[in-house]
Scaffold this motif. Structure first.
Motif, PDB file in Angstrom:
ATOM      1  N   ASN A 217       0.626  -0.921   0.241  1.00 22.08           N
ATOM      2  CA  ASN A 217      -0.036  -0.093   0.282  1.00 22.08           C
ATOM      3  C   ASN A 217       0.699   0.978   0.109  1.00 22.08           C
ATOM      4  N   GLY A 218       0.180   2.555   0.123  1.00 20.96           N
ATOM      5  CA  GLY A 218       0.832   4.054  -0.188  1.00 20.96           C
ATOM      6  C   GLY A 218       1.543   4.182   1.486  1.00 20.96           C
ATOM      7  N   PHE A 219       1.457   3.055   2.347  1.00 27.84           N
ATOM      8  CA  PHE A 219       2.933   3.257   3.360  1.00 27.84           C
ATOM      9  C   PHE A 219       3.815   2.196   3.024  1.00 27.84           C
ATOM     10  N   ASN A 220       3.990   1.568   2.033  1.00 29.44           N
ATOM     11  CA  ASN A 220       5.049   0.791   1.854  1.00 29.44           C
ATOM     12  C   ASN A 220       4.309  -0.720   2.962  1.00 29.44           C
ATOM     13  N   GLN A 221       3.508  -0.592   3.594  1.00 26.80           N
ATOM     14  CA  GLN A 221       3.134  -1.819   4.404  1.00 26.80           C
ATOM     15  C   GLN A 221       2.753  -3.226   3.226  1.00 26.80           C
ATOM     16  N   ILE A 222       2.634  -4.899   3.770  1.00 25.51           N
ATOM     17  CA  ILE A 222       2.824  -5.261   2.882  1.00 25.51           C
ATOM     18  C   ILE A 222       1.472  -6.194   3.319  1.00 25.51           C
ATOM     19  N   ILE A 223       0.407  -5.981   2.540  1.00 24.07           N
ATOM     20  CA  ILE A 223      -1.175  -6.767   3.019  1.00 24.07           C
ATOM     21  C   ILE A 223      -1.635  -7.786   2.223  1.00 24.07           C
ATOM     22  N   LYS A 224      -1.801  -8.543   3.253  1.00 22.61           N
ATOM     23  CA  LYS A 224      -2.296  -9.881   2.913  1.00 22.61           C
ATOM     24  C   LYS A 224      -3.312 -10.491   2.839  1.00 22.61           C
ATOM     25  N   ARG A 225      -4.207 -11.354   1.520  1.00 14.95           N
ATOM     26  CA  ARG A 225      -5.610 -11.484   1.760  1.00 14.95           C
ATOM     27  C   ARG A 225      -6.335 -12.487   1.709  1.00 14.95           C
ATOM     28  N   ASP A 226      -7.136 -13.256   1.620  1.00 13.50           N
ATOM     29  CA  ASP A 226      -7.658 -14.320   1.903  1.00 13.50           C
ATOM     30  C   ASP A 226      -9.139 -14.131   1.601  1.00 13.50           C
ATOM     31  N   ASN A 227     -10.017 -13.775  -0.116  1.00 17.90           N
ATOM     32  CA  ASN A 227     -10.846 -13.508   0.512  1.00 17.90           C
ATOM     33  C   ASN A 227     -12.157 -14.319   0.795  1.00 17.90           C
ATOM     34  N   ALA A 228     -12.054 -15.752  -0.036  1.00 18.32           N
ATOM     35  CA  ALA A 228     -12.734 -16.426   0.476  1.00 18.32           C
ATOM     36  C   ALA A 228     -12.882 -16.344   1.982  1.00 18.32           C
ATOM     37  N   LYS A 229     -11.757 -16.087   3.695  1.00 22.10           N
ATOM     38  CA  LYS A 229     -11.970 -16.819   4.049  1.00 22.10           C
ATOM     39  C   LYS A 229     -12.679 -15.634   4.842  1.00 22.10           C
ATOM     40  N   ASP A 230     -12.478 -14.260   4.305  1.00 19.77           N
ATOM     41  CA  ASP A 230     -12.965 -13.075   5.086  1.00 19.77           C
ATOM     42  C   ASP A 230     -14.332 -12.906   4.772  1.00 19.77           C
ATOM     43  N   PHE A 231     -14.694 -13.213   3.321  1.00 22.10           N
ATOM     44  CA  PHE A 231     -15.785 -13.736   3.099  1.00 22.10           C
ATOM     45  C   PHE A 231     -17.108 -14.526   4.026  1.00 22.10           C
ATOM     46  N   LEU A 232     -16.119 -15.064   4.558  1.00 22.01           N
ATOM     47  CA  LEU A 232     -17.022 -16.849   4.951  1.00 22.01           C
ATOM     48  C   LEU A 232     -17.308 -16.174   6.294  1.00 22.01           C
ATOM     49  N   GLU A 233     -16.354 -15.194   7.014  1.00 22.38           N
ATOM     50  CA  GLU A 233     -16.697 -14.774   8.275  1.00 22.38           C
ATOM     51  C   GLU A 233     -17.096 -13.974   8.171  1.00 22.38           C
ATOM     52  N   ALA A 234     -17.626 -12.848   7.532  1.00 24.30           N
ATOM     53  CA  ALA A 234     -17.882 -11.965   6.729  1.00 24.30           C
ATOM     54  C   ALA A 234     -20.148 -12.457   7.058  1.00 24.30           C
TER      55      ALA A 234
END
Length: 366
Positions: A217-234
């Motif tokens: 991202n714009g702050f030079n942070q590495i962001i990792k995402r697992d959409n299926a896991k996140d969407f199931l929690e949602a």
């Protein structure tokens, strides 16, 4: 999130939570229509009656109207709910004000939004507001880490694959997209401003349930995402809040998704991998039609504009874009129409978020 989740999964979760078919239809339609209600302004009728509606969406990645696209009065209350760093009211995350605006999954802000919705469930537009709230709530998972304002936090300097390695092909595709669709319409000087709106710099990656990906991202942070896991929690948390809504108890201790249904939702989130949200949506609706979930068979449809839509039922118009000065024929049923009640709920939600909820967390965006 796209129509497959906002409409299809929301309907499924509503039915599992105990809503009947008609109620779940209203909730799911409203959850998706938040992304399709792009017209605003005054409606004039031939008997002199007036009705003001508001928009909850701009056309996705429509950079032809830059000022409209950047409107935080649409992005913040309906798509990028500020998370206050995951902290309760009265506490502030470290750093500058932008840290308060970044979307955070299942935040205290989001939970207060849900309690307000439940406390007003007896209003004529109660179910419609629940659908709107479910859209915003679900998006706190999909849009986490992004903010509904123009800021460098929304920049993506490099797209990463599911192993955390640079995805140079996808990064270049995104760069080509912006060069083709943005630079043709804007001077080069606006490029740095256009990237940091919501999650525009990573296009639809946050909204596709099957993706495992990342970015810097714009702050030079590495962001990792697992959409299926996140969407199931949602989906799990939406299920719990919908049960609380039915009980009228914001503090009720309720169970999670039924085991078999949860496994089926998880499998579909991960394995329905068509790039088109509409095609994925059809797969979900077909699963509902065939009775794959524990509530049994149901026929579910969604039409945003034109014949078969709520707007058509209320105004008898098939137009995608309303014309200024148009006069509509008034029908006595308009006052109880789903389209009118949806817009009533939009106004209630918008006012509460902007003028009541966010100020409790020290956030002023008026």
């Amino acid at each position: 999130m796209q129509i497959d989740f906002h409409h299809g999964v929301t309907y499924i979760v509503a039915r599992l939570a105990g809503f009947d078919h008609d109620e779940a239809n209203i909730i799911a339609y409203c959850a998706q229509y938040v992304d399709d209600a792009s017209n605003s302004g005054l409606i004039r009728f031939n008997n002199g009656a007036l009705f003001r509606r508001m928009s909850s969406a701009h056309k996705l990645l429509d950079y032809r109207n830059f000022k409209q696209l950047a409107s935080h009065h649409v992005w913040i209350p309906f798509h990028f709910l500020p998370g206050n760093g995951g902290l309760p009211a009265g506490q502030n995350p470290e750093g500058k004000f932008i840290q308060k605006l970044i979307c955070y999954p299942n935040s205290y802000v989001a939970q207060e939004m849900l309690r307000e919705c439940i406390n007003n469930r007896d209003h004529p537009h109660g179910l419609h507001r629940l659908g709107i709230t479910m859209h915003v709530y679900g998006d706190t998972w999909a849009h986490q880490g992004f903010a509904g304002v123009t800021h460098q936090v929304n920049e993506a300097k490099l797209i990463l694959d599911d192993r955390g390695n640079p995805d140079l092909i996808k990064t270049e595709k995104i760069n080509k997209y912006f060069r083709k669709n943005l630079l043709e319409r804007m001077a080069n000087a606006f490029m740095s401003e256009a990237f940091p709106i919501g999650h525009g710099a990573v296009l639809g990656n946050p909204d596709k349930p099957y993706l495992k990906w990342g970015y810097i991202n714009g702050f030079n942070q590495i962001i990792k995402r697992d959409n299926a896991k996140d969407f199931l929690e949602a989906a799990e948390q939406m299920y719990k809040w919908m049960q609380r809504y039915r009980l009228g108890d914001t503090q009720a201790d309720v169970p999670g998704l039924p085991v078999r249904d949860k496994k089926l939702i998880a499998d579909k989130l991960e394995n329905i991998i068509d790039k088109s949200g509409k095609k994925r949506h059809r797969v979900w609706l077909n699963s509902i039609l065939e009775g794959e979930f524990s509530f049994g068979k149901a026929e579910v449809t969604y039409v945003a504009k034109g014949k078969g839509s709520w707007k058509y039922e209320a105004l008898k118009t098939e137009k995608e874009k309303d014309e200024s000065g148009e006069i509509y024929s008034y029908d006595a049923n308009f006052l109880n129409s789903n389209w009118k009640l949806f817009h009533d709920a939009l106004f209630s939600h918008h006012f509460y978020i902007i003028h009541v909820l966010l100020p409790k967390y020290g956030i002023c965006i008026v």
